[in-house]
Design a protein around this motif. Structure first.
Motif, short mmCIF file in Angstrom:
data_model
loop_
_atom_site.label_atom_id
_atom_site.label_comp_id
_atom_site.label_asym_id
_atom_site.label_seq_id
_atom_site.Cartn_x
_atom_site.Cartn_y
_atom_site.Cartn_z
N LYS A 253 0.84 -1.20 0.00
CA LYS A 253 0.00 0.00 0.00
C LYS A 253 0.88 1.26 0.00
O LYS A 253 0.64 2.20 -0.76
N GLU A 254 1.92 1.26 0.85
CA GLU A 254 2.84 2.41 0.91
C GLU A 254 3.55 2.61 -0.43
O GLU A 254 3.71 3.74 -0.90
N ARG A 255 3.99 1.49 -1.02
CA ARG A 255 4.71 1.56 -2.29
C ARG A 255 3.86 2.22 -3.37
O ARG A 255 4.32 3.11 -4.09
N ARG A 256 2.61 1.80 -3.45
CA ARG A 256 1.75 2.35 -4.50
C ARG A 256 1.43 3.82 -4.24
O ARG A 256 1.37 4.63 -5.17
N GLU A 257 1.21 4.18 -2.96
CA GLU A 257 0.94 5.59 -2.63
C GLU A 257 2.13 6.46 -3.01
O GLU A 257 1.97 7.56 -3.54
N GLN A 258 3.35 5.96 -2.72
CA GLN A 258 4.55 6.72 -3.06
C GLN A 258 4.72 6.82 -4.57
O GLN A 258 5.10 7.87 -5.11
N LEU A 260 2.33 6.82 -6.75
CA LEU A 260 1.33 7.77 -7.24
C LEU A 260 1.80 9.20 -7.05
O LEU A 260 1.65 10.05 -7.94
N ARG A 261 2.38 9.49 -5.86
CA ARG A 261 2.90 10.86 -5.62
C ARG A 261 4.02 11.19 -6.59
O ARG A 261 4.07 12.30 -7.15
N SER A 262 4.93 10.21 -6.79
CA SER A 262 6.04 10.44 -7.71
C SER A 262 5.52 10.63 -9.14
O SER A 262 6.00 11.50 -9.88
N PHE A 263 4.55 9.81 -9.51
CA PHE A 263 3.96 9.90 -10.85
C PHE A 263 3.31 11.26 -11.07
O PHE A 263 3.50 11.89 -12.12
N GLU A 264 2.56 11.72 -10.08
CA GLU A 264 1.88 13.02 -10.20
C GLU A 264 2.89 14.16 -10.32
O GLU A 264 2.71 15.09 -11.11
N ASN A 265 3.96 14.11 -9.51
CA ASN A 265 5.00 15.15 -9.58
C ASN A 265 5.68 15.15 -10.95
O ASN A 265 5.95 16.21 -11.53
N GLN A 266 5.96 13.94 -11.46
CA GLN A 266 6.61 13.86 -12.75
C GLN A 266 5.70 14.35 -13.87
O GLN A 266 6.15 15.05 -14.79
N GLN A 267 4.41 14.00 -13.79
CA GLN A 267 3.47 14.46 -14.81
C GLN A 267 3.36 15.98 -14.82
O GLN A 267 3.24 16.61 -15.88
N LYS A 268 3.42 16.56 -13.62
CA LYS A 268 3.39 18.02 -13.52
C LYS A 268 4.62 18.63 -14.20
O LYS A 268 4.53 19.61 -14.95
N LYS A 299 14.83 12.45 -22.23
CA LYS A 299 15.69 11.71 -21.30
C LYS A 299 14.94 11.25 -20.04
O LYS A 299 15.45 10.42 -19.28
N ILE A 300 13.78 11.83 -19.81
CA ILE A 300 13.05 11.48 -18.58
C ILE A 300 12.60 10.02 -18.62
O ILE A 300 12.00 9.56 -19.59
N GLU A 301 12.95 9.28 -17.58
CA GLU A 301 12.50 7.89 -17.46
C GLU A 301 11.13 7.89 -16.80
O GLU A 301 10.98 8.25 -15.64
N ARG A 302 10.13 7.53 -17.58
CA ARG A 302 8.75 7.65 -17.12
C ARG A 302 8.46 6.69 -15.96
O ARG A 302 8.80 5.51 -16.02
N ILE A 303 7.84 7.24 -14.93
CA ILE A 303 7.46 6.44 -13.75
C ILE A 303 6.17 5.70 -14.06
O ILE A 303 5.21 6.26 -14.58
N GLU A 304 6.18 4.39 -13.77
CA GLU A 304 4.97 3.59 -13.96
C GLU A 304 4.41 3.21 -12.59
O GLU A 304 5.15 2.83 -11.69
N VAL A 305 3.11 3.32 -12.46
CA VAL A 305 2.44 2.94 -11.21
C VAL A 305 1.98 1.51 -11.34
O VAL A 305 1.41 1.12 -12.36
N ASP A 306 2.27 0.69 -10.30
CA ASP A 306 1.85 -0.71 -10.32
C ASP A 306 0.35 -0.79 -10.61
O ASP A 306 -0.46 -0.17 -9.92
N GLU A 307 0.04 -1.54 -11.65
CA GLU A 307 -1.37 -1.73 -11.97
C GLU A 307 -1.98 -2.68 -10.96
O GLU A 307 -1.39 -3.69 -10.59
N ILE A 308 -3.14 -2.35 -10.47
CA ILE A 308 -3.80 -3.17 -9.47
C ILE A 308 -4.97 -3.88 -10.11
O ILE A 308 -5.75 -3.28 -10.86
N ASP A 309 -5.08 -5.18 -9.82
CA ASP A 309 -6.20 -5.95 -10.34
C ASP A 309 -7.45 -5.58 -9.54
O ASP A 309 -7.59 -5.96 -8.38
N ASN A 310 -8.32 -4.80 -10.16
CA ASN A 310 -9.49 -4.29 -9.44
C ASN A 310 -10.69 -5.24 -9.49
O ASN A 310 -11.74 -4.93 -8.94
N SER A 311 -10.53 -6.37 -10.19
CA SER A 311 -11.63 -7.32 -10.21
C SER A 311 -11.74 -7.97 -8.83
O SER A 311 -10.77 -8.48 -8.31
#
Length: 661
Positions: A253-258, A260-268, A299-311
């Motif tokens: 849970k912590e890993r995915r939250e972190q 997501l924060r990193s992904f959002e910062n990078q997208q910004k 050169k930016i290495e795109r951050i990927e967020v672990d996909e969660i199986d929502n089924s």
């Protein structure tokens, strides 16, 4: 010990496992987790050399032995329990037979000086030494000890295996594997057919006797006790956590939250760069800056967020029709097969709305009593079902009774009646059989998928008395949690036959214990029952205590000693009257505990300061994309949690010591 290198598994264009790699090391006990159908059993089969991967390979050192327990298997019915389990030492028996043959040959030959005679002597000597090292003369004692640990009685040893159910035959196979002492143990749902006492024995064995272990289990308490590492399979990839299952859930849970924060910062950051490029793309005076930003963006290495199986298994039992106040009443009920009395003098009354558990060793009559309630077998005594009682029954072998040649949709459509037939697709979707999955043949489903499908059949008509015999076997942990929630919300009565402590915890309010032909009632939850049983056992131990020198404690016993300081401390005193020497020793223990607490508090402060600094960096754009630094941050948090746990135990120990003082 085992190296998994870029393993890929594909089925008809579908990728089940996608270039996964990890190493299973000596003394590691790994929980392999993931939803049903994720590929857990497939991976174990590949590691055991039973199935081949599409690509990649498994590297093992020379002479490494692997023991593999599958979910389902076929045993030879021509042997007794003892003979089948003793096959673990078949190689030693063959060596012993060869040694006897050589001794007989030496006895009849007279060419004492020939080279051939001397070679026979050398070979016999080598075999004799090997057999002595292997302790062949004690192997029967080892077999007996293991079989009894897994729940067999001595009078079972000479019975043919064909007399036993599939669950007991799986125990025989488990005994064979454990007796072989392989360097690597691969266990697929080993607790499915074990009662609580046998699970506790297996826990102790794996903690103290096993080398490297990888296992799949739906029993959270078993995983937390045994494992020290968790590998998750999710959507073809693996995520590796060096912690037990419960801690892994928190870290995931912590890993995915972190992320997501990193992904959002990078997208910004990316958006700001793209806006700059778009705004000044056609201005000659800004061309150098634009080109610089374009290169920076590439050169930016795109951050990927672990996909969660929502089924998710969205299970909800239909409203229960109101039954009488007492759905089941028994008076002096008994059942015997010939001269063998299974249960006797059973007196119990189940009230409407109760959730109760049947527990005890296999073979003590739990399923027998269920069959009496279902009127599937004859019995003596009195058994009455209350007014308007409608039973929904899930048997242990329910999943195996499905027709392999039907599709998932056909399996449900065949038993659906009335308006429910128009909703079959919706129901299947709620059970994670949506879309193309509903057209799968039953024969290709995993054990967990078959169990889910069998559970759907139970939901097709409303009932007010649920009888579930080992309902969690083959269900993954997520599905098990949802089933537990559904039973809690069920407004009828439920009888649950289960060995799964975590599943029963918080679910049942009464426990019926089966043993020795008797059925005893225990008010309270499953851990209240277990706690009471442990206390009774300790009292009996005290009564039979002798002044002989104690044996060295096992690892499991040492863990128990650390967590039960109060009982040890109170046993050192009598009526709170301490001698001078006892008081001196107690003061020494107090000072030692105080020093430990100070040391732990210093470590806690250091870790908290380090974490605060790391969080500042992680909040920056550079830190947000630094996944190595994120892993280091998570490792520090794990260390902090461990020190906090030690601090809590030491604080508790100090409080108990001060109470005695």
């Amino acid at each position: 010990m085992l190296s998994i290198e870029n393993i890929t598994v594909e089925f008809g264009g579908f990728t089940l496992l996608d270039k996964i790699s990890f190493v299973l090391n000596k003394n590691e006990r790994v929980a392999l987790t993931g939803k049903n159908g994720a590929g857990k059993s497939t991976l174990l089969k590949i590691m055991a050399g039973i199935q081949s991967a599409t690509n990649g390979n498994v590297s093992t050192p020379k002479d490494i032995t692997i023991g593999y327990l599958p979910q389902q298997m076929i045993l030879d019915d021509s042997r007794t329990v003892m003979e089948e389990a003793s096959l673990a030492f078949e190689h030693l028996q063959q060596m012993d037979e060869e040694l006897n043959r050589l001794h007989n040959e030496m006895a009849v030959r007279t060419d004492y000086e020939s080279d051939a005679y001397h070679k026979i002597i050398e070979k016999a000597t080598d075999l004799q030494e090997l057999l002595q090292i292997s302790d062949i003369h004690n192997f029967e004692a080892k077999v007996e000890k293991t079989l009894m640990g897994l729940g067999f009685a001595r009078n079972d040893f000479n019975r043919p295996t064909k007399e036993f159910s599939g669950g007991w035959r799986m125990r025989i196979e488990l005994a064979k594997i454990l007796l072989q002492s392989p360097e690597v143990l691969l266990l697929d749902e080993p607790t499915n057919h074990l009662d609580i006492e046998s699970i506790q024995w297996l826990e102790n064995f794996l903690l103290n006797e096993a080398n490297a272990v990888m296992l799949v289990s739906h029993d959270r308490a078993f995983l937390d006790t045994v494992t020290n590492r968790t590998i998750e399979i999710v959507l073809g990839d693996v995520h590796d956590y060096k912690v037990n299952y419960s801690k892994y859930v928190e870290l995931r849970k912590e890993r995915r939250e972190q992320q997501l924060r990193s992904f959002e910062n990078q997208q910004k950051q990316i958006k700001e760069t793209e806006d700059f490029i778009e705004r000044f793309r056609y201005k000659p005076t800004k061309s150098n800056q634009v080109q610089s930003r374009i290169k920076q963006l590439n050169k930016i290495e795109r951050i990927e967020v672990d996909e969660i199986d929502n089924s998710r298994l969205n299970l909800k039992f239909p409203p229960a029709p109101r039954s009488g106040s007492y759905p089941v009443v028994m008076e002096d009920l008994y059942k015997n097969y010939g001269d063998h009395m299974v249960i006797k003098d059973v007196n119990l009354t189940i009230e409407r709305g109760e959730k109760i558990a049947f527990v005890g060793k296999n073979g003590e009559g739990k399923s027998t009593l269920v069959k009496c309630i279902m009127s599937q077998i004859d019995f003596g005594g009195k058994l009455e079902l209350g007014h308007n009682v409608s039973i929904g029954y899930f048997a242990q072998n329910q999943a195996q009774m499905l027709d392999d040649n039907l599709t998932v949709f056909e399996t449900i459509d065949d038993v659906a009646v009335g308006d429910i037939r128009t909703k079959v697709r919706d129901i299947l979707g709620a059970f994670m059989f949506g879309g193309e999955a509903s057209d799968k043949k039953v024969k290709v489903l995993s054990g967990g998928e078959r169990s889910r499908l069998a559970m759907i059949r139970l939901l097709l008509e409303p009932v007010n008395l649920l009888i579930l015999d080992e309902p969690t076997n083959h269900l993954d942990l997520a599905s098990k949690d949802v089933l537990k929630k559904a039973i809690l919300e069920f407004d009828g009565t439920a009888i649950i036959v289960s060995h799964d402590r975590d599943f029963l915890d918080g679910l049942v309010n009464k426990v019926y214990e089966f043993g020795g032909g008797k059925v005893l009632e225990h008010i309270g939850g499953i851990y209240d029952y277990l706690s009471k049983k442990k206390l009774d056992s300790l009292q009996q131990l005290e009564l039979s205590k002798s002044p002989t020198k104690p044996e060295a404690p096992t690892k499991a016993a040492q863990i128990n000693d650390n967590t039960n300081v109060s009982s040890k401390a109170t046993s050192d005193v009598s009526d709170n009257k301490l001698s001078y020497q006892e008081q001196k020793e107690l003061n020494s223990k107090v000072r030692k505990a105080e020093r430990q607490i100070e040391q732990f508090e210093e470590k806690i402060e250091a870790f908290e300061n380090e974490i605060a600094k790391m969080e500042i960096y992680l909040a920056s754009p550079e830190g947000a994309s630094d996944m190595d630094y994120l892993q280091k941050y998570l490792d520090i948090k794990t260390k902090l949690d461990k020190v906090m746990n030690k601090w809590e135990r030491s604080t508790l120990e100090l409080e108990k010591l001060q109470e005695i003082k």
